[in-house]
Design a protein around this motif. Structure first.
Motif, PDB file in Angstrom:
ATOM      1  N   ALA A 238       0.823  -1.216   0.000  1.00  0.00           N
ATOM      2  CA  ALA A 238       0.000   0.000   0.000  1.00  0.00           C
ATOM      3  C   ALA A 238       0.850   1.256   0.000  1.00  0.00           C
ATOM      4  O   ALA A 238       0.521   2.248  -0.654  1.00  0.00           O
ATOM      5  CB  ALA A 238      -0.936   0.001   1.205  1.00  0.00           C
ATOM      6  N   THR A 239       1.951   1.227   0.733  1.00  0.00           N
ATOM      7  CA  THR A 239       2.790   2.419   0.888  1.00  0.00           C
ATOM      8  C   THR A 239       3.951   2.457  -0.106  1.00  0.00           C
ATOM      9  O   THR A 239       4.807   3.336  -0.014  1.00  0.00           O
ATOM     10  CB  THR A 239       3.353   2.506   2.319  1.00  0.00           C
ATOM     11  OG1 THR A 239       4.166   1.345   2.589  1.00  0.00           O
ATOM     12  CG2 THR A 239       2.228   2.577   3.332  1.00  0.00           C
ATOM     13  N   PHE A 245      -1.799  -0.418  -6.691  1.00  0.00           N
ATOM     14  CA  PHE A 245      -2.487  -0.551  -5.412  1.00  0.00           C
ATOM     15  C   PHE A 245      -3.229   0.738  -5.089  1.00  0.00           C
ATOM     16  O   PHE A 245      -2.677   1.830  -5.193  1.00  0.00           O
ATOM     17  CB  PHE A 245      -1.484  -0.861  -4.302  1.00  0.00           C
ATOM     18  CG  PHE A 245      -0.748  -2.151  -4.508  1.00  0.00           C
ATOM     19  CD1 PHE A 245      -1.357  -3.373  -4.280  1.00  0.00           C
ATOM     20  CD2 PHE A 245       0.574  -2.141  -4.954  1.00  0.00           C
ATOM     21  CE1 PHE A 245      -0.687  -4.563  -4.482  1.00  0.00           C
ATOM     22  CE2 PHE A 245       1.254  -3.323  -5.162  1.00  0.00           C
ATOM     23  CZ  PHE A 245       0.631  -4.537  -4.930  1.00  0.00           C
ATOM     24  N   PHE A 246      -4.499   0.580  -4.701  1.00  0.00           N
ATOM     25  CA  PHE A 246      -5.266   1.766  -4.334  1.00  0.00           C
ATOM     26  C   PHE A 246      -6.336   1.450  -3.313  1.00  0.00           C
ATOM     27  O   PHE A 246      -6.569   0.288  -2.955  1.00  0.00           O
ATOM     28  CB  PHE A 246      -5.850   2.469  -5.564  1.00  0.00           C
ATOM     29  CG  PHE A 246      -6.479   1.582  -6.609  1.00  0.00           C
ATOM     30  CD1 PHE A 246      -7.787   1.173  -6.498  1.00  0.00           C
ATOM     31  CD2 PHE A 246      -5.755   1.195  -7.733  1.00  0.00           C
ATOM     32  CE1 PHE A 246      -8.385   0.391  -7.478  1.00  0.00           C
ATOM     33  CE2 PHE A 246      -6.328   0.410  -8.723  1.00  0.00           C
ATOM     34  CZ  PHE A 246      -7.659   0.013  -8.594  1.00  0.00           C
ATOM     35  N   TYR A 278      -6.336   4.710   7.350  1.00  0.00           N
ATOM     36  CA  TYR A 278      -5.304   4.594   6.324  1.00  0.00           C
ATOM     37  C   TYR A 278      -4.157   5.572   6.586  1.00  0.00           C
ATOM     38  O   TYR A 278      -2.984   5.224   6.487  1.00  0.00           O
ATOM     39  CB  TYR A 278      -5.893   4.912   4.948  1.00  0.00           C
ATOM     40  CG  TYR A 278      -6.706   3.842   4.277  1.00  0.00           C
ATOM     41  CD1 TYR A 278      -6.145   2.624   3.918  1.00  0.00           C
ATOM     42  CD2 TYR A 278      -8.041   4.070   3.932  1.00  0.00           C
ATOM     43  CE1 TYR A 278      -6.894   1.650   3.255  1.00  0.00           C
ATOM     44  CE2 TYR A 278      -8.791   3.114   3.272  1.00  0.00           C
ATOM     45  CZ  TYR A 278      -8.216   1.891   2.936  1.00  0.00           C
ATOM     46  OH  TYR A 278      -8.966   0.951   2.272  1.00  0.00           O
ATOM     47  N   ARG A 290       3.221   9.474   0.102  1.00  0.00           N
ATOM     48  CA  ARG A 290       2.639   8.560  -0.894  1.00  0.00           C
ATOM     49  C   ARG A 290       1.153   8.313  -0.668  1.00  0.00           C
ATOM     50  O   ARG A 290       0.537   7.550  -1.407  1.00  0.00           O
ATOM     51  CB  ARG A 290       3.386   7.229  -0.866  1.00  0.00           C
ATOM     52  CG  ARG A 290       4.840   7.354  -1.311  1.00  0.00           C
ATOM     53  CD  ARG A 290       5.590   6.054  -1.116  1.00  0.00           C
ATOM     54  NE  ARG A 290       6.967   6.183  -1.589  1.00  0.00           N
ATOM     55  CZ  ARG A 290       7.915   5.284  -1.374  1.00  0.00           C
ATOM     56  NH1 ARG A 290       7.640   4.187  -0.670  1.00  0.00           N
ATOM     57  NH2 ARG A 290       9.130   5.474  -1.835  1.00  0.00           N
ATOM     58  N   PHE A 294      -2.105   6.716  -3.334  1.00  0.00           N
ATOM     59  CA  PHE A 294      -2.902   5.537  -2.973  1.00  0.00           C
ATOM     60  C   PHE A 294      -4.384   5.873  -2.850  1.00  0.00           C
ATOM     61  O   PHE A 294      -5.251   5.135  -3.321  1.00  0.00           O
ATOM     62  CB  PHE A 294      -2.386   4.967  -1.649  1.00  0.00           C
ATOM     63  CG  PHE A 294      -3.168   3.814  -1.107  1.00  0.00           C
ATOM     64  CD1 PHE A 294      -2.970   2.534  -1.593  1.00  0.00           C
ATOM     65  CD2 PHE A 294      -4.104   4.006  -0.098  1.00  0.00           C
ATOM     66  CE1 PHE A 294      -3.689   1.454  -1.082  1.00  0.00           C
ATOM     67  CE2 PHE A 294      -4.833   2.943   0.423  1.00  0.00           C
ATOM     68  CZ  PHE A 294      -4.624   1.665  -0.079  1.00  0.00           C
ATOM     69  N   ASN A 298      -4.271   6.645  -7.948  1.00  0.00           N
ATOM     70  CA  ASN A 298      -4.045   5.364  -8.625  1.00  0.00           C
ATOM     71  C   ASN A 298      -5.323   4.727  -9.137  1.00  0.00           C
ATOM     72  O   ASN A 298      -5.375   4.206 -10.254  1.00  0.00           O
ATOM     73  CB  ASN A 298      -3.326   4.391  -7.682  1.00  0.00           C
ATOM     74  CG  ASN A 298      -1.926   4.848  -7.324  1.00  0.00           C
ATOM     75  OD1 ASN A 298      -1.390   5.750  -7.946  1.00  0.00           O
ATOM     76  ND2 ASN A 298      -1.336   4.222  -6.322  1.00  0.00           N
TER      77      ASN A 298
END
Length: 347
Positions: A238-239, A245-246, A278, A290, A294, A298
């Motif tokens: 995720a990071t 990835f979103f 999150y 970032r 996410f 994305n």
């Protein structure tokens, strides 16, 4: 220097359950306040299997929005063995469907009408790759011989890999991934047509949470929480900043009687606090820079949509999560992280 405020483009939720009727009216404002758009799951009873049903459901959602809300629901088609490829094309062309959802029959809540074999929907998948319509997959094996904690990994090899080879232009979102194997599978794909959503609960908890001092039904979801090594792998994915990835909350409300029963329902209601959850994870992973990609970029890019123009702002101010929301008939929905305190507040 510790960041005190964070402003990002308004995020979208690429996997959301809004239910219908009274539940819809109760939970929708939480998502509409935070997100610009959401991909709405079609597993109602009866499921949303036609363009007409999708448009009618969208109108019910729009009618339940708070005044002045600009929230846009993106509707999905529930695939069945009998789904007609022509209906899929017509619904996508008309804007009734943004995507189609594949539930393996029996895999999760209200999936009993789902697909029993990929061969049964071969014509539909062929049509979808021709028109560029994304396929959203609940990626779990339903083979009763497969352990519940291994169902996602089994699905990757037995179903997803052959599907991707058979339909080389089909855009696929592997939803709510839960394992290191799924994260690695998505990372190794270089085609740009495979993506994955990740939920807040799978980033914050492992399967111990379900059994801490007894059975904790409000931590039960499908796919089920996994071992700690999987949680850590998901946090890295995720990071990572990778565009595959979103954000997809999989927020899934059930009233407490449905959760706290002899056969409790799967689903975690996270809509009210998902973004703060999150954000807490991203800060813990030293990846605040970032988070916007996410949460806001994305998914829109994968779906071929422009990012939202509006912004939202978080402040470093402790927020205690309320225990529940109340329904007009006296029932309640317990919130994710009920009673916990998070370090961020959404302005």
């Amino acid at each position: 220097m510790t960041v005190q405020t964070l402003t990002i483009r308004r995020p979208d939720d690429w996997h959301l359950h809004l239910r219908d009727d009274e539940l819809l009216r109760a939970v929708l404002p939480a998502s509409a306040r935070q997100f610009g758009r959401a991909v709405v799951m079609p597993n109602l009873k009866p499921p949303v299997t036609t363009a007409q049903a999708a448009m009618a459901y969208r109108e019910r959602i729009l009618g339940a929005l708070p005044p002045g809300s600009a929230f846009t629901p993106l509707m999905t088609c529930y695939l069945c063995d009998t789904t007609d490829p022509a209906d899929i094309r017509a619904g996508f062309d008309a804007g009734a469907f943004a995507a189609a959802k594949l539930y393996p029959a029996g895999a999760t809540t209200h999936s009993e009408y789902g697909v029993t074999s990929i061969d049964r929907v071969a014509g539909v998948l062929s049509a979808m790759q021709d028109i560029g319509m994304p396929l959203l997959i609940h990626g779990e094996s339903t083979d009763p011989a497969v352990d519940v904690f291994d169902r996602e990994t089994a699905f990757l090899h037995a179903t997803l890999q052959p599907l991707l080879a058979r339909y080389p232009r089909l855009k696929v979102v592997l939803e709510h991934i839960t394992t290191a194997e799924a994260a690695d599978f998505v990372m190794r794909d270089s085609s740009g047509r495979l993506a994955a959503t990740i939920t807040p609960q799978h980033l914050m908890f492992n399967r111990n949470a379900i059994f801490a001092g007894g059975i904790r039904p409000h931590y039960y979801c499908l796919p089920v929480l996994k071992r700690e090594r999987h949680r850590l792998a998901l946090r890295r994915a995720a990071t990572s900043g990778l565009p595959a990835f979103f954000l997809g909350t999989d927020s899934a409300p059930h009233d407490t009687t449905a959760k706290e029963s002899a056969c409790g329902c799967a689903g975690i209601f996270s809509a009210h606090v998902a973004l703060q959850a999150y954000l807490t994870v991203f800060e813990e992973e030293d990846a605040l820079g970032r988070f916007e990609a996410f949460a806001s970029d994305n998914g829109a890019r994968f779906y071929g949509m422009p990012p939202n123009r509006e912004t939202i702002t978080f402040h470093r101010r402790p927020m205690r999560v309320t225990e529940q929301i109340d329904l007009p008939d006296g029932r309640h929905i317990r919130q994710f992280l009920a009673g916990e305190t998070l370090p961020w507040t959404l302005a």
